[in-house]
Design a protein around this motif. Structure first.
Motif, PDB file in Angstrom:
ATOM      1  N   ASP A 246       8.677 -13.695  39.451  1.00 23.50           N
ATOM      2  CA  ASP A 246       7.467 -13.370  40.198  1.00 23.50           C
ATOM      3  C   ASP A 246       6.521 -12.431  39.448  1.00 23.50           C
ATOM      4  OD1 ASP A 246       8.075 -14.919  42.495  1.00 23.50           O
ATOM      5  OD2 ASP A 246       9.505 -13.401  43.139  1.00 23.50           O
ATOM      6  N   ILE A 247       6.774 -12.195  38.169  1.00 28.98           N
ATOM      7  CA  ILE A 247       5.842 -11.411  37.351  1.00 28.98           C
ATOM      8  C   ILE A 247       4.600 -12.257  37.083  1.00 28.98           C
ATOM      9  CG2 ILE A 247       5.468 -10.350  35.090  1.00 28.98           C
ATOM     10  CD1 ILE A 247       8.395  -9.573  35.072  1.00 28.98           C
ATOM     11  N   SER A 248       3.448 -11.650  37.208  1.00 24.83           N
ATOM     12  CA  SER A 248       2.190 -12.390  37.067  1.00 24.83           C
ATOM     13  C   SER A 248       1.991 -12.909  35.642  1.00 24.83           C
ATOM     14  CB  SER A 248       1.016 -11.495  37.450  1.00 24.83           C
ATOM     15  OG  SER A 248      -0.209 -12.172  37.234  1.00 24.83           O
ATOM     16  N   LEU A 249       1.541 -14.164  35.564  1.00 20.45           N
ATOM     17  CA  LEU A 249       1.197 -14.770  34.277  1.00 20.45           C
ATOM     18  C   LEU A 249      -0.300 -14.751  34.010  1.00 20.45           C
ATOM     19  CD1 LEU A 249       3.444 -17.975  34.410  1.00 20.45           C
ATOM     20  CD2 LEU A 249       3.955 -15.812  33.266  1.00 20.45           C
ATOM     21  N   ILE A 250      -1.095 -14.443  35.028  1.00 16.49           N
ATOM     22  CA  ILE A 250      -2.541 -14.574  34.861  1.00 16.49           C
ATOM     23  C   ILE A 250      -3.263 -13.233  34.799  1.00 16.49           C
ATOM     24  CG2 ILE A 250      -2.625 -16.862  35.878  1.00 16.49           C
ATOM     25  CD1 ILE A 250      -3.502 -15.655  38.487  1.00 16.49           C
ATOM     26  N   ASP A 251      -2.550 -12.150  34.994  1.00  8.91           N
ATOM     27  CA  ASP A 251      -3.110 -10.822  34.730  1.00  8.91           C
ATOM     28  C   ASP A 251      -1.954  -9.880  34.382  1.00  8.91           C
ATOM     29  OD1 ASP A 251      -1.925 -10.057  37.198  1.00  8.91           O
ATOM     30  OD2 ASP A 251      -3.753 -10.559  38.267  1.00  8.91           O
ATOM     31  N   GLY A 252      -2.276  -8.743  33.793  1.00  7.98           N
ATOM     32  CA  GLY A 252      -1.229  -7.797  33.453  1.00  7.98           C
ATOM     33  C   GLY A 252      -0.669  -7.991  32.054  1.00  7.98           C
ATOM     34  N   PRO A 253       0.433  -7.310  31.746  1.00  8.66           N
ATOM     35  CA  PRO A 253       0.957  -7.258  30.371  1.00  8.66           C
ATOM     36  C   PRO A 253       1.473  -8.585  29.828  1.00  8.66           C
ATOM     37  CG  PRO A 253       2.453  -6.175  31.918  1.00  8.66           C
ATOM     38  CD  PRO A 253       1.197  -6.445  32.668  1.00  8.66           C
ATOM     39  N   VAL A 254       2.032  -9.448  30.672  1.00  6.11           N
ATOM     40  CA  VAL A 254       2.583 -10.713  30.171  1.00  6.11           C
ATOM     41  C   VAL A 254       1.472 -11.583  29.592  1.00  6.11           C
ATOM     42  CG1 VAL A 254       3.730 -12.857  30.823  1.00  6.11           C
ATOM     43  CG2 VAL A 254       4.553 -10.685  31.725  1.00  6.11           C
TER      44      VAL A 254
ATOM     45  N   THR B 230       2.834 -17.372  38.575  1.00  6.98           N
ATOM     46  CA  THR B 230       4.129 -16.836  38.154  1.00  6.98           C
ATOM     47  C   THR B 230       4.990 -17.957  37.576  1.00  6.98           C
ATOM     48  OG1 THR B 230       5.242 -17.231  40.263  1.00  6.98           O
ATOM     49  CG2 THR B 230       4.017 -15.151  40.029  1.00  6.98           C
ATOM     50  N   MET B 231       6.126 -17.569  36.985  1.00 10.21           N
ATOM     51  CA  MET B 231       7.055 -18.551  36.442  1.00 10.21           C
ATOM     52  C   MET B 231       7.744 -19.349  37.554  1.00 10.21           C
ATOM     53  SD  MET B 231       7.028 -18.820  33.209  1.00 10.21           S
ATOM     54  CE  MET B 231       8.516 -19.794  33.022  1.00 10.21           C
ATOM     55  N   ARG B 232       7.737 -18.848  38.755  1.00 11.02           N
ATOM     56  CA  ARG B 232       8.367 -19.583  39.862  1.00 11.02           C
ATOM     57  C   ARG B 232       7.712 -20.951  40.015  1.00 11.02           C
ATOM     58  NH1 ARG B 232      11.532 -18.007  44.077  1.00 11.02           N
ATOM     59  NH2 ARG B 232      11.255 -15.797  43.547  1.00 11.02           N
ATOM     60  N   GLY B 233       6.378 -20.988  39.925  1.00 14.35           N
ATOM     61  CA  GLY B 233       5.674 -22.247  40.030  1.00 14.35           C
ATOM     62  C   GLY B 233       5.849 -23.112  38.793  1.00 14.35           C
ATOM     63  N   VAL B 234       5.824 -22.488  37.613  1.00 11.51           N
ATOM     64  CA  VAL B 234       5.980 -23.237  36.364  1.00 11.51           C
ATOM     65  C   VAL B 234       7.310 -23.983  36.345  1.00 11.51           C
ATOM     66  CG1 VAL B 234       6.207 -23.034  33.858  1.00 11.51           C
ATOM     67  CG2 VAL B 234       4.492 -21.665  35.073  1.00 11.51           C
ATOM     68  N   LEU B 235       8.372 -23.302  36.775  1.00 10.45           N
ATOM     69  CA  LEU B 235       9.716 -23.877  36.742  1.00 10.45           C
ATOM     70  C   LEU B 235      10.046 -24.683  37.988  1.00 10.45           C
ATOM     71  CD1 LEU B 235      11.638 -20.785  35.288  1.00 10.45           C
ATOM     72  CD2 LEU B 235      10.831 -22.809  34.054  1.00 10.45           C
ATOM     73  N   GLY B 236       9.175 -24.638  38.998  1.00 11.00           N
ATOM     74  CA  GLY B 236       9.447 -25.366  40.235  1.00 11.00           C
ATOM     75  C   GLY B 236      10.594 -24.791  41.035  1.00 11.00           C
ATOM     76  N   VAL B 237      10.837 -23.488  40.887  1.00  7.24           N
ATOM     77  CA  VAL B 237      11.913 -22.827  41.618  1.00  7.24           C
ATOM     78  C   VAL B 237      11.509 -22.672  43.087  1.00  7.24           C
ATOM     79  CG1 VAL B 237      13.267 -20.690  41.798  1.00  7.24           C
ATOM     80  CG2 VAL B 237      12.662 -21.610  39.549  1.00  7.24           C
ATOM     81  N   SER B 238      12.472 -22.749  43.975  1.00  7.41           N
ATOM     82  CA  SER B 238      12.203 -22.639  45.408  1.00  7.41           C
ATOM     83  C   SER B 238      11.464 -21.347  45.727  1.00  7.41           C
ATOM     84  CB  SER B 238      13.505 -22.687  46.207  1.00  7.41           C
ATOM     85  OG  SER B 238      14.152 -23.930  46.030  1.00  7.41           O
ATOM     86  N   LEU B 239      10.591 -21.407  46.724  1.00  6.73           N
ATOM     87  CA  LEU B 239       9.898 -20.215  47.179  1.00  6.73           C
ATOM     88  C   LEU B 239      10.872 -19.307  47.923  1.00  6.73           C
ATOM     89  CD1 LEU B 239       6.609 -21.826  48.545  1.00  6.73           C
ATOM     90  CD2 LEU B 239       7.073 -20.965  46.244  1.00  6.73           C
ATOM     91  N   ALA B 240      10.534 -18.028  47.980  1.00  8.54           N
ATOM     92  CA  ALA B 240      11.439 -17.058  48.600  1.00  8.54           C
ATOM     93  C   ALA B 240      11.686 -17.367  50.069  1.00  8.54           C
ATOM     94  CB  ALA B 240      10.865 -15.648  48.430  1.00  8.54           C
TER      95      ALA B 240
END
Length: 432
Positions: free
Chosen positions: A6-14, A126-136
């Motif tokens: 859940d770390i942001s891919l579109i803003d912040g350090p990553v 986030t990587m959750r969407g990229v990997l298609g991992v289930s939502l919380a």
């Protein structure tokens, strides 16, 4: 692991780290010694990259045309950079070990390019969407509570929030689930629908809630609304402020697959219109306990999905008398009406006009329909949104029009729905 997903891919350090690694890899690939390297191999590599970007643009945007919108400039730029980087790696005259390192650098540039395109549209925060991992908050449909006789309904002239009192054991948040909605009448082969059920649906007694049917853009999937659009978070936030009340939201597939072109119509290509106006509503009424009054139902979408929402609202106004069109076009299109009619309707212009919203608006009474049209201030489709606003208003619709900062991306699509929810809730009798 969950925190990393859940770390942001579109803003912040990553985002900054990925960009720095990509440009560092490109600088390293460019580094070389000798006159021939700088006067021959580097210009040759850059030229190959330019040719690749142009070829892709012509092939996809002019010849193939699988999507309503052209490939964005940022995608073409990074394809050109990636191909140029690959040429630089192959033209290096050095050891195989260094060549291997050069290919790692090319891979790093590829990741950077994908990240920059994602940054442009905000599709996968986030990587959750990229990997298609289930939502919380995702559950199996089998675990959705069944029907109950302990139901809170409203009489004519009242709104649901006026009679609803949340029970003490009501969940704090809603849930998300997926399910196959079969094309029983239409024969349409859809991908799984995604469904958001608010806290008031999960409570006992249960509130009899209105329905919002959403569709994705193209290319896209129903899940996009939950990744780029943060639909579950937006709906939960609204529910928190309204005693657990929010619409039941069904995100149905309007495409079939990424490269299909049904344009939300019934045609020799597919019966997408019948699927969305007959099969999906019938499934909802049979399998979910919702408000049966279609005066309290709405449809919405973004980009090609916004156009689809308009198609449904105009051609099935008794099913969807309320719509939210977010950055849609003024007619379903593959780039031109001639091309659209030829590819989708086998050249039958009358069959196209039967469903084309602006044609239908000229021949009907739409004073009972209403909608919100959302446009991006920097969106190339902005003139089309204004055209739709004028046409729907001229046909008697009560239309709300918003222009938001941003272009053709989730930075407009997500806020477009979020800012429409209070208006929508009143329209579908959720709030007074």
């Amino acid at each position: 692991m969950i925190v990393l997903l859940d770390i942001s891919l579109i803003d912040g350090p990553v985002r900054i780290l990925i960009l720095a690694l990509g440009w560092s890899a490109l600088v390293w690939l460019l580094s070389g010694r000798g006159r021939r390297w700088w006067l021959a191999r580097v210009p040759l590599s850059l030229g190959i990259g330019v040719v690749a970007a142009i070829a892709l643009s012509v092939g996809v945007n002019k010849i193939w045309k699988p999507f309503p919108d052209a490939l964005p400039a940022v995608a073409l730029l990074w394809v050109g950079i990636l191909v140029a980087a690959g040429a630089l790696a192959l033209l290096r005259r050095t050891s195989w070990a260094v060549k291997g390192l050069a290919m790692v650098a090319v891979g790093t540039i590829a990741v950077c390019g994908v990240a920059q395109v994602n940054q442009e549209f905000g599709t996968y925060p986030t990587m959750r969407g990229v990997l298609g991992v289930s939502l919380a908050d995702e559950i199996d449909f089998d675990h959705v509570p069944g029907r109950t006789e302990n139901l809170v309904t409203v009489n004519a002239g009242a709104s649901l929030d006026e009679v609803w009192s949340p029970p003490s054991d009501m969940p704090e948040n809603g849930v998300v689930t997926t399910v196959d909605i079969a094309g029983t009448v239409s024969g349409f082969r859809a991908r799984d629908a995604w469904i958001y059920l608010p806290p008031a649906y999960l409570a006992t007694p249960r509130a009899q809630l209105p329905v919002l049917v959403l569709v994705p853009g193209q290319p896209g999937t129903p899940r996009d609304w939950f990744d780029g659009g943060r639909l579950n978070e937006v709906a939960d936030a609204y529910a928190h402020d309204h005693s657990g009340l929010a619409p039941v939201i069904v995100v149905a597939d309007s495409l079939g697959d990424q490269f299909s072109q049904p344009l939300c119509m019934d045609s020799p290509t597919a019966n997408a219109f019948t699927y969305l106006s007959v099969d999906v509503p019938a499934w909802i009424e049979t399998n979910l306990q919702v408000d049966p009054d279609h005066g309290h139902w709405a449809v919405g979408g973004f980009s090609a999905g916004g156009t689809c929402a308009l198609v449904l609202a105009v051609n099935a106004p008794t099913v969807y008398p309320t719509f939210v069109d977010i950055t849609g076009e003024d007619e379903p299109s593959l780039g031109s009406r001639e091309l659209t009619v030829d590819r989708v309707f086998d050249g039958n212009g009358e069959a196209f006009s039967k469903f084309n919203p602006l044609d239908v608006l000229n021949s009907g009474d739409f004073r009972r329909s209403t909608g919100t049209i959302v446009a991006g201030e920097e969106d190339p489709d902005l003139p089309q949104a204004r055209h739709v606003r004028d046409a729907t208003t001229a046909a008697g619709m009560s239309v709300r029009y918003l222009e938001l900062p941003g272009g053709h991306s989730w930075y407009v699509w997500g806020p477009g729905l979020e800012q429409s929810l209070p208006w929508l809730a009143t329209r579908v009798n959720l709030t007074a």
